[in-house]
Design a protein around this motif. Structure first.
Motif, PDB file in Angstrom:
ATOM      1  N   ARG A 183       0.876  -1.170   0.000  1.00 51.78           N
ATOM      2  CA  ARG A 183       0.000   0.000   0.000  1.00 51.78           C
ATOM      3  C   ARG A 183       0.908   1.213   0.000  1.00 51.78           C
ATOM      4  O   ARG A 183       2.014   1.182   0.548  1.00 51.78           O
ATOM      5  N   GLY A 184       0.433   2.305  -0.620  1.00 51.96           N
ATOM      6  CA  GLY A 184       1.269   3.486  -0.653  1.00 51.96           C
ATOM      7  C   GLY A 184       0.542   4.696  -1.177  1.00 51.96           C
ATOM      8  O   GLY A 184      -0.651   4.656  -1.492  1.00 51.96           O
ATOM      9  N   THR A 185       1.291   5.772  -1.267  1.00 51.30           N
ATOM     10  CA  THR A 185       0.779   7.045  -1.771  1.00 51.30           C
ATOM     11  C   THR A 185       1.473   7.345  -3.087  1.00 51.30           C
ATOM     12  O   THR A 185       2.711   7.349  -3.158  1.00 51.30           O
ATOM     13  N   ALA A 186       0.672   7.595  -4.112  1.00 52.42           N
ATOM     14  CA  ALA A 186       1.201   7.839  -5.452  1.00 52.42           C
ATOM     15  C   ALA A 186       1.296   9.332  -5.749  1.00 52.42           C
ATOM     16  O   ALA A 186       0.487  10.129  -5.272  1.00 52.42           O
ATOM     17  N   SER A 187       2.284   9.673  -6.544  1.00 55.48           N
ATOM     18  CA  SER A 187       2.405  11.031  -7.064  1.00 55.48           C
ATOM     19  C   SER A 187       2.629  10.942  -8.566  1.00 55.48           C
ATOM     20  O   SER A 187       3.167   9.949  -9.067  1.00 55.48           O
ATOM     21  N   VAL A 188       2.191  11.969  -9.284  1.00 55.02           N
ATOM     22  CA  VAL A 188       2.241  11.974 -10.746  1.00 55.02           C
ATOM     23  C   VAL A 188       3.115  13.128 -11.217  1.00 55.02           C
ATOM     24  O   VAL A 188       2.954  14.257 -10.772  1.00 55.02           O
ATOM     25  N   GLU A 189       4.021  12.818 -12.130  1.00 49.56           N
ATOM     26  CA  GLU A 189       4.891  13.829 -12.737  1.00 49.56           C
ATOM     27  C   GLU A 189       4.810  13.650 -14.252  1.00 49.56           C
ATOM     28  O   GLU A 189       4.976  12.537 -14.766  1.00 49.56           O
ATOM     29  N   ILE A 190       4.546  14.720 -14.981  1.00 49.61           N
ATOM     30  CA  ILE A 190       4.493  14.644 -16.445  1.00 49.61           C
ATOM     31  C   ILE A 190       5.914  14.828 -16.974  1.00 49.61           C
ATOM     32  O   ILE A 190       6.599  15.782 -16.624  1.00 49.61           O
ATOM     33  N   ARG A 191       6.325  13.897 -17.836  1.00 49.81           N
ATOM     34  CA  ARG A 191       7.660  13.943 -18.437  1.00 49.81           C
ATOM     35  C   ARG A 191       7.528  14.024 -19.954  1.00 49.81           C
ATOM     36  O   ARG A 191       6.659  13.386 -20.542  1.00 49.81           O
ATOM     37  N   GLN A 192       8.403  14.768 -20.575  1.00 51.89           N
ATOM     38  CA  GLN A 192       8.449  14.829 -22.032  1.00 51.89           C
ATOM     39  C   GLN A 192       9.098  13.553 -22.564  1.00 51.89           C
ATOM     40  O   GLN A 192      10.024  13.010 -21.953  1.00 51.89           O
ATOM     41  N   GLY A 193       8.601  13.062 -23.696  1.00 50.25           N
ATOM     42  CA  GLY A 193       9.149  11.857 -24.295  1.00 50.25           C
ATOM     43  C   GLY A 193       8.832  10.622 -23.478  1.00 50.25           C
ATOM     44  O   GLY A 193       7.821  10.560 -22.775  1.00 50.25           O
ATOM     45  N   VAL A 194       9.706   9.627 -23.590  1.00 47.89           N
ATOM     46  CA  VAL A 194       9.537   8.349 -22.888  1.00 47.89           C
ATOM     47  C   VAL A 194      10.524   8.322 -21.723  1.00 47.89           C
ATOM     48  O   VAL A 194      11.731   8.329 -21.935  1.00 47.89           O
ATOM     49  N   PRO A 195      10.031   8.292 -20.495  1.00 42.83           N
ATOM     50  CA  PRO A 195      10.942   8.248 -19.357  1.00 42.83           C
ATOM     51  C   PRO A 195      11.810   6.981 -19.377  1.00 42.83           C
ATOM     52  O   PRO A 195      11.330   5.896 -19.741  1.00 42.83           O
ATOM     53  N   GLN A 196      13.064   7.123 -18.987  1.00 37.29           N
ATOM     54  CA  GLN A 196      13.961   5.968 -18.942  1.00 37.29           C
ATOM     55  C   GLN A 196      13.402   4.891 -18.012  1.00 37.29           C
ATOM     56  O   GLN A 196      13.574   3.701 -18.254  1.00 37.29           O
ATOM     57  N   GLU A 197      12.681   5.289 -16.971  1.00 40.22           N
ATOM     58  CA  GLU A 197      12.073   4.326 -16.062  1.00 40.22           C
ATOM     59  C   GLU A 197      11.092   3.410 -16.800  1.00 40.22           C
ATOM     60  O   GLU A 197      10.985   2.229 -16.485  1.00 40.22           O
ATOM     61  N   HIS A 198      10.392   3.963 -17.787  1.00 39.11           N
ATOM     62  CA  HIS A 198       9.447   3.149 -18.571  1.00 39.11           C
ATOM     63  C   HIS A 198      10.203   2.135 -19.435  1.00 39.11           C
ATOM     64  O   HIS A 198       9.794   0.971 -19.527  1.00 39.11           O
ATOM     65  N   ILE A 199      11.292   2.589 -20.029  1.00 38.82           N
ATOM     66  CA  ILE A 199      12.112   1.683 -20.837  1.00 38.82           C
ATOM     67  C   ILE A 199      12.636   0.552 -19.950  1.00 38.82           C
ATOM     68  O   ILE A 199      12.518  -0.633 -20.281  1.00 38.82           O
ATOM     69  N   ASP A 200      13.205   0.907 -18.812  1.00 45.63           N
ATOM     70  CA  ASP A 200      13.787  -0.095 -17.917  1.00 45.63           C
ATOM     71  C   ASP A 200      12.734  -1.047 -17.367  1.00 45.63           C
ATOM     72  O   ASP A 200      12.971  -2.253 -17.263  1.00 45.63           O
ATOM     73  N   ALA A 201      11.558  -0.525 -17.013  1.00 46.68           N
ATOM     74  CA  ALA A 201      10.484  -1.375 -16.483  1.00 46.68           C
ATOM     75  C   ALA A 201       9.960  -2.328 -17.550  1.00 46.68           C
ATOM     76  O   ALA A 201       9.637  -3.477 -17.260  1.00 46.68           O
ATOM     77  N   SER A 202       9.884  -1.872 -18.777  1.00 55.59           N
ATOM     78  CA  SER A 202       9.341  -2.684 -19.867  1.00 55.59           C
ATOM     79  C   SER A 202      10.307  -3.771 -20.318  1.00 55.59           C
ATOM     80  O   SER A 202       9.891  -4.787 -20.873  1.00 55.59           O
ATOM     81  N   ARG A 203      11.576  -3.565 -20.090  1.00 55.72           N
ATOM     82  CA  ARG A 203      12.607  -4.511 -20.542  1.00 55.72           C
ATOM     83  C   ARG A 203      12.347  -5.931 -20.027  1.00 55.72           C
ATOM     84  O   ARG A 203      12.536  -6.914 -20.746  1.00 55.72           O
ATOM     85  N   ARG A 204      11.895  -6.070 -18.777  1.00 56.94           N
ATOM     86  CA  ARG A 204      11.647  -7.413 -18.218  1.00 56.94           C
ATOM     87  C   ARG A 204      10.554  -8.145 -18.987  1.00 56.94           C
ATOM     88  O   ARG A 204      10.607  -9.357 -19.144  1.00 56.94           O
ATOM     89  N   SER A 205       9.539  -7.412 -19.442  1.00 55.72           N
ATOM     90  CA  SER A 205       8.422  -8.051 -20.151  1.00 55.72           C
ATOM     91  C   SER A 205       8.703  -8.215 -21.640  1.00 55.72           C
ATOM     92  O   SER A 205       8.375  -9.240 -22.231  1.00 55.72           O
ATOM     93  N   VAL A 206       9.279  -7.188 -22.252  1.00 55.62           N
ATOM     94  CA  VAL A 206       9.531  -7.213 -23.698  1.00 55.62           C
ATOM     95  C   VAL A 206      10.650  -8.191 -24.030  1.00 55.62           C
ATOM     96  O   VAL A 206      10.580  -8.902 -25.028  1.00 55.62           O
ATOM     97  N   GLY A 207      11.683  -8.232 -23.198  1.00 54.37           N
ATOM     98  CA  GLY A 207      12.834  -9.091 -23.458  1.00 54.37           C
ATOM     99  C   GLY A 207      13.865  -8.377 -24.310  1.00 54.37           C
ATOM    100  O   GLY A 207      13.534  -7.489 -25.100  1.00 54.37           O
TER     101      GLY A 207
END
Length: 167
Positions: A92-116
């Motif tokens: 459980r936790g508290t979420a915060s939202v930040e708008i980033r231009q382009g594709v955040p590196q965190e999204h690339i890194d998180a997707s790597r495990r699923s995409v391969g």
């Protein structure tokens, strides 16, 4: 094991617990629970990562969950295996939202495990070509429960009914 303690103890647990580390490295999505704008609960799978302090994922800025989480930042999620005996992390936790231009590196890194690795280059090329901005959502954990069904089990009903504590 349930933990409702200060943030530094939760961070230490997530950074060092072998069951949690196994789950963080596996290609398993976070099953995110949040309250919709209509007051009803929702659950969606998202690719995520742990950045050492918070759980992070990115999503299109137009996604419904961005507006809902902004309005109701208290969230929960589960990451669990589907084999027997399952490993489970409930947060459980508290979420915060930040708008980033382009594709955040965190999204690339998180997707790597699923995409391969084999499909990652093309996936990233297409994602970057079609994305102008994304919402980066960080979840500051306030409670973590880990179950491995060998040494740590889900808490009993009496514990789950308390307003604070494990569970």
């Amino acid at each position: 094991m349930g933990t409702t303690v200060d943030h530094s103890k939760i961070v230490h647990l997530v950074n060092t617990d072998p069951v949690i580390r196994t789950l963080l490295e596996a290609p398993i999505p976070m099953r995110l629970g949040y309250v919709g704008l209509d007051g009803h609960p929702r659950t969606v799978p998202v690719a995520y990562l742990w950045n050492g302090q918070a759980f992070v994922f990115a999503t299109p800025t137009s996604a419904y969950k961005v507006r809902a989480i902004t309005a109701h930042p208290q969230v929960s999620f589960t990451v669990d295996t589907t084999d027997f005996t399952p490993l489970i992390m409930m947060v459980r936790g508290t979420a915060s939202v930040e708008i980033r231009q382009g594709v955040p590196q965190e999204h690339i890194d998180a997707s790597r495990r699923s995409v391969g690795e084999a499909g990652m280059e093309e996936w990233e090329r297409v994602k970057r070509a079609n994305t102008t901005e994304m919402a980066l959502i960080s979840i500051d954990p306030t409670h973590v429960t880990v179950c491995d069904f060998a040494t740590r089990f889900p808490p009993p009903a009496a514990v789950n009914s308390r307003t604070h504590g494990a569970g």
